[in-house]
Design an enzyme around this catalytic site. Structure first.
Site, PDB file in Angstrom:
ATOM      1  CG  MET A  19     115.828 139.347  23.940  1.00  0.00           C
ATOM      2  SD  MET A  19     116.834 138.817  22.962  1.00  0.00           S
ATOM      3  CE  MET A  19     115.881 138.822  21.430  1.00  0.00           C
ATOM      4  CG  LEU A  37     113.648 138.927  16.883  1.00  0.00           C
ATOM      5  CD1 LEU A  37     113.802 137.935  17.999  1.00  0.00           C
ATOM      6  CD2 LEU A  37     114.161 138.373  15.716  1.00  0.00           C
ATOM      7  CG  LEU A  77     117.517 142.195  15.897  1.00  0.00           C
ATOM      8  CD1 LEU A  77     118.452 142.248  17.095  1.00  0.00           C
ATOM      9  CD2 LEU A  77     116.223 141.062  16.251  1.00  0.00           C
ATOM     10  NE  ARG A  82     114.679 131.582  12.787  1.00  0.00           N
ATOM     11  CZ  ARG A  82     115.631 130.955  12.371  1.00  0.00           C
ATOM     12  NH1 ARG A  82     115.848 130.525  11.328  1.00  0.00           N
ATOM     13  NH2 ARG A  82     116.775 130.624  13.482  1.00  0.00           N
ATOM     14  CE1 TYR A 118     112.077 130.560  23.731  1.00  0.00           C
ATOM     15  CE2 TYR A 118     111.667 130.431  21.467  1.00  0.00           C
ATOM     16  CZ  TYR A 118     112.142 130.976  22.578  1.00  0.00           C
ATOM     17  OH  TYR A 118     113.009 132.057  22.378  1.00  0.00           O
ATOM     18  CB  SER A 156     111.505 132.411  26.892  1.00  0.00           C
ATOM     19  OG  SER A 156     112.765 133.199  27.282  1.00  0.00           O
ATOM     20  NE  ARG A 202     112.428 147.113  19.664  1.00  0.00           N
ATOM     21  CZ  ARG A 202     111.381 147.180  19.028  1.00  0.00           C
ATOM     22  NH1 ARG A 202     110.414 146.530  19.266  1.00  0.00           N
ATOM     23  NH2 ARG A 202     111.506 147.782  17.826  1.00  0.00           N
ATOM     24  CE1 TYR A 203     112.746 142.854  18.654  1.00  0.00           C
ATOM     25  CE2 TYR A 203     113.934 141.640  20.006  1.00  0.00           C
ATOM     26  CZ  TYR A 203     113.746 142.690  19.055  1.00  0.00           C
ATOM     27  OH  TYR A 203     114.644 143.223  18.723  1.00  0.00           O
ATOM     28  CG  HIS A 247     123.054 136.323  20.124  1.00  0.00           C
ATOM     29  ND1 HIS A 247     123.197 136.756  18.851  1.00  0.00           N
ATOM     30  CD2 HIS A 247     121.760 135.836  20.343  1.00  0.00           C
ATOM     31  CE1 HIS A 247     122.083 136.637  18.144  1.00  0.00           C
ATOM     32  NE2 HIS A 247     121.284 135.842  18.918  1.00  0.00           N
ATOM     33  CG  ASP A 291     119.124 129.379  32.270  1.00  0.00           C
ATOM     34  OD1 ASP A 291     120.223 129.163  31.664  1.00  0.00           O
ATOM     35  OD2 ASP A 291     119.150 128.784  33.294  1.00  0.00           O
ATOM     36  CD  GLU A 308     119.994 132.460  21.664  1.00  0.00           C
ATOM     37  OE1 GLU A 308     119.482 133.104  22.626  1.00  0.00           O
ATOM     38  OE2 GLU A 308     119.617 132.573  20.383  1.00  0.00           O
ATOM     39  CD  GLU A 313     122.718 128.560  19.588  1.00  0.00           C
ATOM     40  OE1 GLU A 313     121.923 129.402  19.792  1.00  0.00           O
ATOM     41  OE2 GLU A 313     123.943 128.734  18.838  1.00  0.00           O
ATOM     42  CB  CYS A 341     127.833 153.107  14.790  1.00  0.00           C
ATOM     43  SG  CYS A 341     127.210 152.041  16.036  1.00  0.00           S
ATOM     44  CB  CYS A 348     124.629 155.128  12.809  1.00  0.00           C
ATOM     45  SG  CYS A 348     122.753 155.607  13.405  1.00  0.00           S
ATOM     46  CB  CYS A 373     120.362 155.911  16.154  1.00  0.00           C
ATOM     47  SG  CYS A 373     120.511 154.132  16.007  1.00  0.00           S
TER      48      CYS A 373
HETATM   49  C1  LIG Z   1     123.249 139.999  23.567  1.00  0.00           C
HETATM   50  C2  LIG Z   1     122.321 139.168  23.253  1.00  0.00           C
HETATM   51  C3  LIG Z   1     121.909 139.275  21.664  1.00  0.00           C
HETATM   52  C4  LIG Z   1     122.466 139.988  20.887  1.00  0.00           C
HETATM   53  C5  LIG Z   1     123.560 140.662  20.629  1.00  0.00           C
HETATM   54  C6  LIG Z   1     121.291 139.619  19.625  1.00  0.00           C
HETATM   55  C7  LIG Z   1     121.652 139.938  18.238  1.00  0.00           C
HETATM   56  C8  LIG Z   1     120.930 139.449  17.429  1.00  0.00           C
HETATM   57  N1  LIG Z   1     119.842 138.429  17.381  1.00  0.00           N
HETATM   58  C9  LIG Z   1     119.316 138.264  16.075  1.00  0.00           C
HETATM   59  C10 LIG Z   1     118.289 137.468  15.718  1.00  0.00           C
HETATM   60  C11 LIG Z   1     117.611 136.560  16.542  1.00  0.00           C
HETATM   61  N2  LIG Z   1     118.012 136.459  17.784  1.00  0.00           N
HETATM   62  C12 LIG Z   1     117.073 135.641  18.415  1.00  0.00           C
HETATM   63  C13 LIG Z   1     116.795 135.029  19.677  1.00  0.00           C
HETATM   64  C14 LIG Z   1     117.515 135.414  20.642  1.00  0.00           C
HETATM   65  N3  LIG Z   1     118.506 136.508  20.528  1.00  0.00           N
HETATM   66  C15 LIG Z   1     119.057 136.852  21.991  1.00  0.00           C
HETATM   67  C16 LIG Z   1     120.134 137.678  22.206  1.00  0.00           C
HETATM   68  C17 LIG Z   1     120.838 138.494  21.397  1.00  0.00           C
HETATM   69  N4  LIG Z   1     120.461 138.700  20.333  1.00  0.00           N
HETATM   70  C18 LIG Z   1     118.275 135.924  22.792  1.00  0.00           C
HETATM   71  C19 LIG Z   1     118.445 135.876  24.258  1.00  0.00           C
HETATM   72  C20 LIG Z   1     117.107 135.394  22.253  1.00  0.00           C
HETATM   73  C21 LIG Z   1     116.376 134.246  22.722  1.00  0.00           C
HETATM   74  C22 LIG Z   1     115.363 134.592  23.439  1.00  0.00           C
HETATM   75  C23 LIG Z   1     114.683 133.514  24.302  1.00  0.00           C
HETATM   76  O1  LIG Z   1     113.542 133.571  24.426  1.00  0.00           O
HETATM   77  O2  LIG Z   1     115.212 132.737  25.078  1.00  0.00           O
HETATM   78  C24 LIG Z   1     115.941 135.209  17.480  1.00  0.00           C
HETATM   79  C25 LIG Z   1     114.884 134.367  17.263  1.00  0.00           C
HETATM   80  C26 LIG Z   1     115.253 133.073  17.496  1.00  0.00           C
HETATM   81  C27 LIG Z   1     115.464 132.328  16.205  1.00  0.00           C
HETATM   82  O3  LIG Z   1     114.809 132.547  15.095  1.00  0.00           O
HETATM   83  O4  LIG Z   1     116.381 131.781  15.838  1.00  0.00           O
HETATM   84  C28 LIG Z   1     116.529 135.874  16.319  1.00  0.00           C
HETATM   85  C29 LIG Z   1     116.063 135.711  14.607  1.00  0.00           C
HETATM   86  C30 LIG Z   1     120.109 139.313  15.036  1.00  0.00           C
HETATM   87  C31 LIG Z   1     119.845 139.424  13.712  1.00  0.00           C
HETATM   88  C32 LIG Z   1     121.149 139.997  15.797  1.00  0.00           C
HETATM   89  C33 LIG Z   1     121.943 141.298  15.523  1.00  0.00           C
HETATM   90  C34 LIG Z   1     121.801 142.206  14.730  1.00  0.00           C
HETATM   91  S1  FES Z   2     123.453 151.933  14.656  1.00  0.00           S
HETATM   92 FE1  FES Z   2     124.756 152.580  16.058  1.00  0.00          FE
HETATM   93  S2  FES Z   2     124.303 154.406  16.536  1.00  0.00           S
HETATM   94 FE2  FES Z   2     122.712 153.933  15.200  1.00  0.00          FE
HETATM   95 FE   LIG Z   3     119.406 137.483  18.847  1.00  0.00          FE
END
Ligand SMILES: C=CC1=C(C)c2cc3[nH]c(cc4nc(cc5[nH]c(cc1n2)c(C)c5CCC(=O)O)C(CCC(=O)O)=C4C)c(C)c3C=C
Ligand code: FES
Ligand SMILES: [Fe+2]
Length: 417
Positions: A54, A70, A76, A94, A102, A109, A143-144, A256, A333, A336, A340, A393, A396, A401
């Site tokens: 990501m 994101l 997502l 946000r 950060y 990051s 990705r982002y 996560h 790292d 999170e 967190e 899924c 889905c 996909c």
């Molecule tokens: C296995 C890892 C992760 C899954 C599964 C995942 C699902 C997921 N995340 C969001 C929303 C947010 N994620 C954000 C940050 C973030 N997410 C992951 C990993 C997974 N996410 C990481 C490692 C990070 C941080 C990246 C870094 O710079 O260290 C954020 C942004 C932060 C925030 O605003 O709090 C969001 C939003 C969803 C909705 C989701 C599953 C659908």
């Molecule tokens: S959401 Fe899981 S295959 Fe499309």
């Molecule tokens: Fe996330």
């Protein structure tokens, strides 16, 4: 194509920073040995190794763009027809809060630094253990955050892959456990840029129409090297407790979380995370009791629990103060772990001396060797992607996909590769 590698002497400081002692016998350093000459092109090389993840903002100034991308990602955070309006609005609101987080972990990051390091080191090992597919050229596609998938794809083309010249590229997800919201999203993005930058060639018949031939490492939740790295890190942290308390420490694996809508759609991630946890516990001979908890919920909708922070608080309230936290679903790292877990969960627990976190995989040599082993097996097995990736899924409804899975599963790899 010949890729020049640095001389071995230039890499010695790196080898030492990875734990190799100055006087280590040559034998011990074998897996780190780097050829001092340009790597020869093997009969099936060169091979592009593309790490998918990501990404994260490297500086606080990049947080706004990171969050905009994101919240624009419907794989997502599906916001329906209003995605392009609500997404930027939430991202903007946000940004100041996340910028502070950060700033609190040193201003950005570390995901880019670790991903580039892991990929480059893995490629050096692959040049040794898989000479027929050498040279292996490292790429990172986030990705982002930068380097984005589009940038990576343009680099691939500029480096001599595709554009009528063919070549093999492996999309290697850096999420060990597959989720449609993470690896799925990165693959959909890769497929999108492949269509835009290399045309709509569709499933190929002989893999020789001059486009890049892709294959995918889409999940590796129980790879022995991954399990070994987690287990040895846990043993190291357990050793910090006095011997008489050690066996009573509770291991809290933390991943996560996912919104329940994603879990109920049939996402494979919860089961694969559980598989990793169980394999680690098997490797530890179930030396301690353990639970799997979920962190980083965002927004008001229901997410998969129990939550990591409340689990820590509740165990402490029950008198269980020796707790080891293990981030189990990410390979380096990130906010999170560093914010967190370290600053919120442990920092606010009132027991920072007895609640500890195991270090992340980062530059761990056992882990980098595991990546190379995994990649070598993939390069040899001639499989476009796992059979599991072909099954959508049950819930889905996404055309993206459907099309991207069809594309990646339809990529033909050459016999014997
Ligand atoms: C296995 C890892 C992760 C899954 C599964 C995942 C699902 C997921 N995340 C969001 C929303 C947010 N994620 C954000 C940050 C973030 N997410 C992951 C990993 C997974 N996410 C990481 C490692 C990070 C941080 C990246 C870094 O710079 O260290 C954020 C942004 C932060 C925030 O605003 O709090 C969001 C939003 C969803 C909705 C989701 C599953 C659908
Ligand atoms: S959401 Fe899981 S295959 Fe499309
Ligand atoms: Fe996330």
């Amino acid at each position: 194509m010949a890729f020049r590698l640095p001389a071995a002497s230039a890499l010695r400081p790196l080898a030492r920073s990875l734990g190799a002692s100055r006087n280590a016998p040559r034998q011990q350093l074998r897996w780190l040995a780097i050829p001092a000459h340009p790597v020869a092109v093997g009969s099936k090389g060169p091979t592009a190794m593309v790490f998918l993840n990501m990404g994260g903002p490297s500086t606080t100034d990049e947080v706004g763009d990171f969050l905009s991308r994101l919240f624009a990602d419907a794989d997502l955070i599906p916001l329906g027809r209003l995605q392009n309006y609500i997404g930027p609005f939430i991202a903007q609101r946000r940004t100041p809060k996340i910028q502070k987080q950060y700033a609190a972990i040193g201003g950005g990051s570390p995901i880019r630094k670790w991903s580039e390091h892991q990929c480059a080191e893995m490629c050096k090992l692959l040049d040794e253990i898989s000479p027929e597919t050498a040279p292996h050229k490292p790429y990172v596609a986030f990705r982002y955050a930068n380097p984005l998938t589009e940038e990576m794809y343009n680099r691939l083309l500029a480096d001599g892959f595709g554009n009528g010249r063919g070549g093999r590229a492996v999309a290697f997800t850096q999420y060990p456990q597959y989720s449609c919201s993470t690896t799925g999203s990165s693959l959909n993005e890769l497929w999108k840029w492949r269509q835009r930058l290399e045309g709509k060639a569709g499933p190929l018949e002989d893999g020789k129409d001059g486009t890049i031939q892709w294959s995918v490492i889409d999940r590796w939740p129980v790879h022995p090297g991954l399990i070994e790295t987690f287990a040895s890190n846990i043993e190291k942290t357990l050793a910090e407790y006095p011997e008489e308390r050690r066996k009573d420490v509770v291991l809290l694996f933390s991943a996560h979380s996912l919104p329940m809508t994603v879990v109920n759609r049939g996402d494979t991630y919860p089961a694969e995370v559980a598989a990793t946890v169980y394999a680690v516990m098997q490797r530890l001979n179930f030396s301690n009791t353990y639970r799997l908890c979920w962190q980083s919920q965002v927004g008001p909708q229901p997410w998969l629990g129990p939550q990591t922070q409340s689990s820590v608080e509740e165990y402490i309230a029950k008198g269980q103060k020796d707790l080891v936290l293990i981030p189990i679903a990410f390979t380096s790292d990130h906010i999170e772990t560093l914010f967190e877990l370290d600053q919120e969960v442990i920092g606010e627990s009132g027991h920072a001396d007895t609640v500890k976190r195991v270090e992340s995989l980062n530059g761990n040599p056992i882990f980098i060797k595991a990546l190379a082993d995994l990649a070598k097996s993939h390069l040899n097995n001639g499989i476009a992607c796992s059979a599991q990736m072909g099954l959508r899924c049950p819930g889905c409804k996404s055309e993206r996909c459907l099309e991207s899975k069809k594309f990646f599963a339809g990529q033909i790899t050459l016999p014997g590769q």
